[in-house]
Motif scaffolding. Structure first.
Motif, PDB file in Angstrom:
ATOM      1  N   ASN A   1       0.850  -1.190   0.000  1.00 20.75           N
ATOM      2  CA  ASN A   1       0.000   0.000   0.000  1.00 20.75           C
ATOM      3  C   ASN A   1       0.882   1.235   0.000  1.00 20.75           C
ATOM      4  O   ASN A   1       1.560   1.535   0.972  1.00 20.75           O
ATOM      5  CB  ASN A   1      -0.918  -0.018   1.240  1.00 20.75           C
ATOM      6  N   LEU A   2       0.858   1.984  -1.126  1.00 19.46           N
ATOM      7  CA  LEU A   2       1.738   3.137  -1.272  1.00 19.46           C
ATOM      8  C   LEU A   2       1.436   4.222  -0.245  1.00 19.46           C
ATOM      9  O   LEU A   2       2.350   4.812   0.336  1.00 19.46           O
ATOM     10  CB  LEU A   2       1.613   3.707  -2.692  1.00 19.46           C
ATOM     11  N   LYS A   3       0.161   4.482  -0.002  1.00 23.71           N
ATOM     12  CA  LYS A   3      -0.203   5.512   0.979  1.00 23.71           C
ATOM     13  C   LYS A   3       0.248   5.107   2.383  1.00 23.71           C
ATOM     14  O   LYS A   3       0.704   5.950   3.167  1.00 23.71           O
ATOM     15  CB  LYS A   3      -1.709   5.759   0.947  1.00 23.71           C
ATOM     16  N   ALA A   4       0.137   3.826   2.676  1.00 29.94           N
ATOM     17  CA  ALA A   4       0.582   3.349   3.986  1.00 29.94           C
ATOM     18  C   ALA A   4       2.097   3.470   4.103  1.00 29.94           C
ATOM     19  O   ALA A   4       2.623   3.818   5.164  1.00 29.94           O
ATOM     20  CB  ALA A   4       0.145   1.897   4.193  1.00 29.94           C
ATOM     21  N   GLN A   5       2.801   3.195   3.000  1.00 30.83           N
ATOM     22  CA  GLN A   5       4.257   3.355   2.993  1.00 30.83           C
ATOM     23  C   GLN A   5       4.650   4.794   3.285  1.00 30.83           C
ATOM     24  O   GLN A   5       5.540   5.071   4.089  1.00 30.83           O
ATOM     25  CB  GLN A   5       4.832   2.942   1.634  1.00 30.83           C
ATOM     26  N   ASN A   6       3.963   5.727   2.605  1.00 28.73           N
ATOM     27  CA  ASN A   6       4.271   7.142   2.809  1.00 28.73           C
ATOM     28  C   ASN A   6       3.939   7.592   4.226  1.00 28.73           C
ATOM     29  O   ASN A   6       4.681   8.367   4.837  1.00 28.73           O
ATOM     30  CB  ASN A   6       3.508   7.997   1.800  1.00 28.73           C
ATOM     31  N   ALA A   7       2.827   7.096   4.747  1.00 29.65           N
ATOM     32  CA  ALA A   7       2.453   7.439   6.120  1.00 29.65           C
ATOM     33  C   ALA A   7       3.482   6.881   7.105  1.00 29.65           C
ATOM     34  O   ALA A   7       3.829   7.547   8.102  1.00 29.65           O
ATOM     35  CB  ALA A   7       1.058   6.894   6.434  1.00 29.65           C
ATOM     36  N   PHE A   8       3.973   5.705   6.823  1.00 24.25           N
ATOM     37  CA  PHE A   8       4.988   5.118   7.701  1.00 24.25           C
ATOM     38  C   PHE A   8       6.293   5.912   7.626  1.00 24.25           C
ATOM     39  O   PHE A   8       6.953   6.139   8.649  1.00 24.25           O
ATOM     40  CB  PHE A   8       5.235   3.657   7.312  1.00 24.25           C
ATOM     41  N   ILE A   9       6.686   6.333   6.410  1.00 24.88           N
ATOM     42  CA  ILE A   9       7.888   7.168   6.255  1.00 24.88           C
ATOM     43  C   ILE A   9       7.724   8.463   7.043  1.00 24.88           C
ATOM     44  O   ILE A   9       8.661   8.936   7.711  1.00 24.88           O
ATOM     45  CB  ILE A   9       8.155   7.470   4.774  1.00 24.88           C
ATOM     46  N   LEU A  10       6.541   9.048   6.986  1.00 24.16           N
ATOM     47  CA  LEU A  10       6.291  10.278   7.742  1.00 24.16           C
ATOM     48  C   LEU A  10       6.420  10.032   9.237  1.00 24.16           C
ATOM     49  O   LEU A  10       7.053  10.815   9.955  1.00 24.16           O
ATOM     50  CB  LEU A  10       4.893  10.810   7.404  1.00 24.16           C
ATOM     51  N   LEU A  11       5.831   8.945   9.724  1.00 26.72           N
ATOM     52  CA  LEU A  11       5.916   8.612  11.147  1.00 26.72           C
ATOM     53  C   LEU A  11       7.371   8.364  11.555  1.00 26.72           C
ATOM     54  O   LEU A  11       7.829   8.856  12.599  1.00 26.72           O
ATOM     55  CB  LEU A  11       5.070   7.373  11.436  1.00 26.72           C
ATOM     56  N   ALA A  12       8.110   7.602  10.733  1.00 29.64           N
ATOM     57  CA  ALA A  12       9.508   7.320  11.034  1.00 29.64           C
ATOM     58  C   ALA A  12      10.336   8.602  11.034  1.00 29.64           C
ATOM     59  O   ALA A  12      11.218   8.793  11.882  1.00 29.64           O
ATOM     60  CB  ALA A  12      10.074   6.331  10.011  1.00 29.64           C
ATOM     61  N   SER A  13      10.045   9.489  10.085  1.00 27.28           N
ATOM     62  CA  SER A  13      10.792  10.742   9.988  1.00 27.28           C
ATOM     63  C   SER A  13      10.539  11.632  11.190  1.00 27.28           C
ATOM     64  O   SER A  13      11.469  12.251  11.732  1.00 27.28           O
ATOM     65  CB  SER A  13      10.419  11.478   8.699  1.00 27.28           C
ATOM     66  N   TYR A  14       9.289  11.710  11.637  1.00 32.58           N
ATOM     67  CA  TYR A  14       8.968  12.533  12.807  1.00 32.58           C
ATOM     68  C   TYR A  14       9.553  11.915  14.080  1.00 32.58           C
ATOM     69  O   TYR A  14       9.961  12.637  14.994  1.00 32.58           O
ATOM     70  CB  TYR A  14       7.457  12.723  12.924  1.00 32.58           C
ATOM     71  N   THR A  15       9.605  10.593  14.123  1.00 31.08           N
ATOM     72  CA  THR A  15      10.254   9.930  15.263  1.00 31.08           C
ATOM     73  C   THR A  15      11.741  10.245  15.277  1.00 31.08           C
ATOM     74  O   THR A  15      12.316  10.574  16.321  1.00 31.08           O
ATOM     75  CB  THR A  15      10.051   8.405  15.181  1.00 31.08           C
ATOM     76  N   PHE A  16      12.360  10.147  14.124  1.00 31.96           N
ATOM     77  CA  PHE A  16      13.791  10.442  13.981  1.00 31.96           C
ATOM     78  C   PHE A  16      14.083  11.884  14.405  1.00 31.96           C
ATOM     79  O   PHE A  16      15.026  12.144  15.156  1.00 31.96           O
ATOM     80  CB  PHE A  16      14.189  10.216  12.517  1.00 31.96           C
ATOM     81  N   TYR A  17      13.263  12.828  13.922  1.00 32.86           N
ATOM     82  CA  TYR A  17      13.508  14.242  14.209  1.00 32.86           C
ATOM     83  C   TYR A  17      13.190  14.583  15.664  1.00 32.86           C
ATOM     84  O   TYR A  17      13.905  15.346  16.308  1.00 32.86           O
ATOM     85  CB  TYR A  17      12.670  15.108  13.269  1.00 32.86           C
ATOM     86  N   GLY A  18      12.128  13.995  16.166  1.00 34.84           N
ATOM     87  CA  GLY A  18      11.733  14.270  17.548  1.00 34.84           C
ATOM     88  C   GLY A  18      12.651  13.660  18.584  1.00 34.84           C
ATOM     89  O   GLY A  18      12.543  13.970  19.778  1.00 34.84           O
ATOM     90  N   TRP A  19      13.558  12.790  18.134  1.00 37.90           N
ATOM     91  CA  TRP A  19      14.505  12.161  19.054  1.00 37.90           C
ATOM     92  C   TRP A  19      15.369  13.205  19.742  1.00 37.90           C
ATOM     93  O   TRP A  19      15.790  13.025  20.878  1.00 37.90           O
ATOM     94  CB  TRP A  19      15.374  11.162  18.294  1.00 37.90           C
ATOM     95  N   TRP A  20      15.686  14.314  19.037  1.00 39.60           N
ATOM     96  CA  TRP A  20      16.471  15.394  19.640  1.00 39.60           C
ATOM     97  C   TRP A  20      15.619  16.193  20.613  1.00 39.60           C
ATOM     98  O   TRP A  20      15.977  16.383  21.768  1.00 39.60           O
ATOM     99  CB  TRP A  20      17.006  16.332  18.555  1.00 39.60           C
ATOM    100  N   ASP A  21      14.493  16.679  20.140  1.00 37.05           N
ATOM    101  CA  ASP A  21      13.617  17.509  20.964  1.00 37.05           C
ATOM    102  C   ASP A  21      12.240  17.504  20.317  1.00 37.05           C
ATOM    103  O   ASP A  21      12.065  18.045  19.215  1.00 37.05           O
ATOM    104  CB  ASP A  21      14.167  18.938  21.073  1.00 37.05           C
ATOM    105  N   TRP A  22      11.273  16.908  20.976  1.00 33.19           N
ATOM    106  CA  TRP A  22       9.938  16.755  20.384  1.00 33.19           C
ATOM    107  C   TRP A  22       9.284  18.099  20.086  1.00 33.19           C
ATOM    108  O   TRP A  22       8.389  18.191  19.215  1.00 33.19           O
ATOM    109  CB  TRP A  22       9.035  15.939  21.321  1.00 33.19           C
ATOM    110  N   ARG A  23       9.735  19.175  20.760  1.00 34.55           N
ATOM    111  CA  ARG A  23       9.126  20.481  20.520  1.00 34.55           C
ATOM    112  C   ARG A  23       9.403  20.991  19.109  1.00 34.55           C
ATOM    113  O   ARG A  23       8.647  21.814  18.576  1.00 34.55           O
ATOM    114  CB  ARG A  23       9.653  21.491  21.537  1.00 34.55           C
ATOM    115  N   PHE A  24      10.480  20.509  18.486  1.00 28.89           N
ATOM    116  CA  PHE A  24      10.796  20.946  17.134  1.00 28.89           C
ATOM    117  C   PHE A  24       9.805  20.400  16.107  1.00 28.89           C
ATOM    118  O   PHE A  24       9.713  20.922  14.998  1.00 28.89           O
ATOM    119  CB  PHE A  24      12.208  20.494  16.749  1.00 28.89           C
ATOM    120  N   LEU A  25       9.072  19.351  16.459  1.00 32.13           N
ATOM    121  CA  LEU A  25       8.130  18.748  15.517  1.00 32.13           C
ATOM    122  C   LEU A  25       7.039  19.735  15.109  1.00 32.13           C
ATOM    123  O   LEU A  25       6.598  19.751  13.958  1.00 32.13           O
ATOM    124  CB  LEU A  25       7.499  17.499  16.132  1.00 32.13           C
TER     125      LEU A  25
END
Length: 505
Positions: free
Chosen positions: A26-50
């Protein structure tokens, strides 16, 4: 989350397995998962930056659609980004539609540059104004908000701005898929330190169904390995001697300062080039092709060639969105020189809120302009010694001179202020240059590692990265000995997790 951390060593395989074995159908599910993974990766430093990156993405997503709607262009292809071949002004028939387009573009640029300016440059301008007032004989107290610079804000801000600018220029069509767009802005491999991707290249890849490509994934693994070697073995270990030289230059002989300056050249290249290789390699693991960001810059034969090979995504961004709109080289010599100075000064200031970065940009402009005036700025376009194993003496001399000039410029980049940079350079040109360096004996070991590194770079200079096709035509024993040798070097010479230099930008 650092690429050279144990957190990422766990994070990446988990993302890889879920992406290909759970969400592939499912392409949309893949993209949604990439978005979730990316926000997890970025929020690892400081969730307020999200909240900041989400707000910037939302503004540009809406502005992109509004710019397109205001253009009154009829099209049957809505929703997916399409490249437009022609860009004719008469396509926008009313003054009202033109005004609306400019308003929404202005909102996009204003919000993005406003956030970037506030978080990155507010304290700089306040402190500079305070210093100016004090030098005029008035008393002013320094006022600072103590802002924390959001990681990667300079990178994702430029990436998302190019999206709305290209829609305004009718070079691309906006997307109606918010998940794909948010994933494009926050794509975790290149989120915090580039490459700064263009929507025309990266965004369509979120609409293309992915099929696992074993050869592409293996190429990505090799590129990640090379990036880790550049960062962990070269950059982080050079940093030990760089810090020793730059932290107290007054008390050290010129030989120490020279080694420190040269090692910083390799530190910043290994650090930033290493990040880019890991980012591009990670993208390949997930079926994405990101643009090359470094093309063996220390084999450049002049400063113009250096800038075609160093931080390619940023230099081409400034070329397309600043230099060419200013008139590029189409006007008079005076206008062209002015535009060159502007582009280099802006590039320097992009790197940080310090006069040293402006000085660094000005130095490179001063080195570039003579080449432009004499029509020599596009002489060295191809790969050095393309069909030869070794360079000629003339080419070797060109590369050494260019590297030396670049290294002197890096002193300003590394120093805390201009007076320190000038003092450091003055310290290099001292008779103590002939003294034996007062450094740990390990400095000679890492000189050897730097020579090995440059040897591998030279051997692989015709490829995207040094070991991309190295030893492909050799027996498996030789090929895997190279890979395992690099892996062992990464583990043996790894120091405590070191942040990437460009995270501060």
């Amino acid at each position: 989350m650092l690429f050279n951390s144990y957190d990422y060593l766990i994070f990446l395989p988990v993302v890889f397995l879920l992406y290909w074995f759970v969400f592939q159908k499912n392409l949309k599910a893949q993209n949604a998962f990439i978005l979730l993974a990316s926000y997890t990766f970025y929020g690892w430093w400081d969730w307020r930056f999200l909240g900041l990156i989400a707000f910037s993405s939302l503004v540009d997503y809406i502005c992109g659609l509004k710019i397109e709607n205001a253009s009154l262009r009829a099209t049957k292809e809505r929703g997916n980004l399409k490249v437009v071949i022609e860009d004719k002004e008469e396509s926008f028939p009313t003054k009202r539609s033109k005004l609306k387009r400019k308003v929404y573009l202005g909102i996009s640029l204003g919000v993005n540059l406003g956030l970037l300016g506030f978080f990155k440059y507010f304290n700089f301008f306040i402190e500079s104004a305070t210093d100016l007032i004090n030098t005029m004989g008035f008393q002013a107290n320094t006022y600072s908000l103590g802002l924390i610079l959001p990681v990667g804000i300079s990178f994702y801000t430029f990436q998302t701005m190019s999206y709305t600018i290209d829609i305004y220029r009718s070079k691309i069509k906006p997307t109606k898929d918010p998940i794909a767009f948010f994933a494009y802005v926050s794509f975790f491999p290149q989120l915090v330190a580039g490459p700064i991707e263009r929507a025309a290249n990266l965004l369509p890849q979120f609409f293309k169904k992915k099929e696992f490509d074993y050869s592409l994934a293996m190429d990505g693994m090799r590129q990640i390995l090379w990036g880790l070697f550049m960062k962990v073995v070269i950059a982080d270990n050079c940093a030990v001697f760089v810090n020793q030289a730059f932290n107290n230059p007054e008390s050290q002989p010129a030989s120490n300062l020279l080694i420190g300056a040269v090692f910083f050249s390799f530190q910043i290249y290994g650090d930033f080039g290493g990040y880019s290789n890991i980012a591009i390699g990670t993208g390949k693991l997930l079926g994405f092709n990101l643009m090359q960001n470094f093309a063996f810059p220390y084999f450049s034969r002049d400063i113009a060639e250096f800038w075609r090979r160093w931080h390619i995504s940023l230099s081409t961004w400034f070329r397309d969105y600043v230099y060419i709109p200013l008139g590029g080289s189409k006007g008079s010599k005076y206008q062209s020189i002015r535009n060159i100075f502007i582009i280099f000064l802006v590039s320097g200031f992009w790197h940080g809120a310090n006069w040293t970065f402006l000085a660094w940009g000005g130095i490179h402009a001063a080195m570039f302009i003579p080449l432009y005036l004499f029509g020599k700025n596009r002489v060295n376009i191809g790969i050095v010694s393309q069909n030869k194993a070794l360079p000629s003496l003339y080419e070797l001399g060109q590369m050494l001179v260019t590297f030396s000039l670049v290294t002197l410029g890096w002193v300003f980049f590394r120093s805390p202020d201009i007076s320190s940079a000038v003092g450091y350079i003055n310290g290099i040109f001292d008779m103590s240059i002939f003294q034996e360096p007062q450094m740990d004996i390990r400095v000679y070991l890492f000189m050897a590692w730097v020579l090995i590194f440059m040897g591998l770079e030279w051997a692989g200079r015709r490829e995207e990265f040094a070991i991309q096709k190295m030893a492909f035509n050799k027996p498996a024993l030789i090929r895997y000995s190279l890979y395992y040798g690099l892996v062992m070097a990464v583990f043996l010479f790894a120091r405590k997790e070191q942040e990437f230099i460009y995270f501060q930008f």
